[in-house]
Design a protein around this motif. Structure first.
Motif, PDB file in Angstrom:
ATOM      1  N   TYR B  33       0.739  -1.162  -0.487  1.00 53.31           N
ATOM      2  CA  TYR B  33       0.071   0.198  -0.061  1.00 53.31           C
ATOM      3  C   TYR B  33       1.021   0.978   0.396  1.00 53.31           C
ATOM      4  N   TYR B  35       0.165   5.452   1.010  1.00 52.26           N
ATOM      5  CA  TYR B  35      -0.407   6.158   1.705  1.00 52.26           C
ATOM      6  C   TYR B  35       0.436   7.334   1.198  1.00 52.26           C
ATOM      7  N   PRO B  43      -3.066  10.103   7.678  1.00 53.77           N
ATOM      8  CA  PRO B  43      -2.613   9.115   6.046  1.00 53.77           C
ATOM      9  C   PRO B  43      -4.044   9.300   5.149  1.00 53.77           C
ATOM     10  N   PHE B  45      -5.100   7.320   1.881  1.00 54.56           N
ATOM     11  CA  PHE B  45      -5.092   5.907   0.771  1.00 54.56           C
ATOM     12  C   PHE B  45      -4.277   6.675  -0.651  1.00 54.56           C
ATOM     13  N   TYR B  48      -2.979   0.156  -3.915  1.00 60.31           N
ATOM     14  CA  TYR B  48      -2.823  -0.835  -2.612  1.00 60.31           C
ATOM     15  C   TYR B  48      -2.749  -1.485  -4.500  1.00 60.31           C
ATOM     16  N   ASP B  56      -6.447  -1.262  -6.518  1.00 62.41           N
ATOM     17  CA  ASP B  56      -7.430  -0.659  -6.541  1.00 62.41           C
ATOM     18  C   ASP B  56      -6.308   0.929  -6.326  1.00 62.41           C
ATOM     19  N   LEU B  91       3.951   7.120   2.398  1.00 64.84           N
ATOM     20  CA  LEU B  91       4.655   5.847   3.113  1.00 64.84           C
ATOM     21  C   LEU B  91       3.591   4.472   2.979  1.00 64.84           C
ATOM     22  N   LEU B 106      -1.165  -4.039   9.177  1.00 62.55           N
ATOM     23  CA  LEU B 106      -0.393  -3.602   8.188  1.00 62.55           C
ATOM     24  C   LEU B 106       0.814  -3.538   8.561  1.00 62.55           C
ATOM     25  N   PHE B 108       4.119  -1.166   8.308  1.00 56.69           N
ATOM     26  CA  PHE B 108       4.440   0.480   7.897  1.00 56.69           C
ATOM     27  C   PHE B 108       5.922   0.709   7.650  1.00 56.69           C
ATOM     28  N   GLY B 109       6.312   1.479   7.057  1.00 55.94           N
ATOM     29  CA  GLY B 109       7.640   1.711   6.484  1.00 55.94           C
ATOM     30  C   GLY B 109       7.465   3.098   7.721  1.00 55.94           C
TER      31      GLY B 109
END
Lengths: 113, 117
Positions: B33, B35, B43, B45, B48, B56, B91, B106, B108-109
């Motif tokens: 994903y 964001y 965040p 979106f 994805y 999406d 992100l 999820l 996240f980085g």
């Protein structure tokens, strides 16, 4: 269109206090709801995930509840510690196939020693 | 890898330039994903991926934004003709294949902070 609101925007409490963060969403047709923590300059850390069929989830001093019909969730933090200071974000995944999350703006929590 | 890795961590560019942001997800995570987070906001979106395909992309703001994931692992977010309003933290997150335990969680980085002057 799903909208997520978090109240309050900021909260400052003394160490040891129990506290509640609030999240509301406009469309009750949700798949799940998640609470995340974000520290400055860092990514998000998932805290709790509540499926739409569940009422609450607990992890250590954290408890999240979900009232889907009223479009509300709360994150309860017991015996707060300075290390809990961060921004807490609520995110909703709606039904309908997309896996995107809609986030609130977050609540910035400061726990004072 | 142990976590989601994003590079660069900081990028400063001039208006009108082209920018690429890279995301290296957790090994074995099929979902990825992107964001975007502006200052003081949650965040938002963007896109994805499930495997190599964009499942999406409804969050991409306009045709200046494009993302690829050619081999189903590393993804690149590409921004053409950058504008000052593109300044934000981008992100990336990854998760397990749907149907497996923990699929909805999820990771996240740390994000790539983009500043367009």
């Amino acid at each position: 269109k799903q909208e997520v609101t978090q109240i309050p925007a900021a909260l400052s409490v003394p160490e040891g206090e129990n506290l509640v963060l609030n999240c509301s969403f406009t469309d009750s047709a949700i798949y799940n709801l998640q609470w995340f923590r974000q520290d400055p300059g860092k990514g998000l850390t998932s805290l709790l995930l509540i499926q739409s069929s569940q009422r609450e989830q607990t992890s250590g001093r954290l408890n999240a509840s979900l009232d889907k019909s009223s479009g509300r969730s709360t994150l309860y933090i017991a015996a707060s510690q300075p290390g809990d200071s961060a921004t807490y974000l609520c995110a909703v995944r709606s039904l309908g196939g997309s896996e995107k999350l809609v986030f609130g703006k977050g609540t910035k929590l400061t726990v004072n020693p | 890898g142990a976590g989601v890795s994003q590079t660069p961590s900081n990028k400063v560019t001039e208006k009108g330039k082209y920018v690429e942001l890279r995301c290296d997800p957790i090994s074995g995570h099929t979902a990825l994903y992107w964001y975007r987070q502006s200052l003081g906001q949650g965040p938002e979106f963007l896109i994805y991926f499930q495997g190599t395909g964009a499942a999406d992309d409804s969050g991409l703001p306009n045709d200046r934004f494009f993302a690829v994931r050619p081999e189903g692992s590393v993804s690149t977010l590409k921004i053409q003709r950058t504008e000052r309003g593109d300044s934000a933290v981008y992100l990336c997150a990854s998760s397990l294949r749907q149907g497996t335990a923990g699929a909805n969680v999820l990771t996240f980085g740390a994000g790539s902070r983009l500043t367009v002057l």
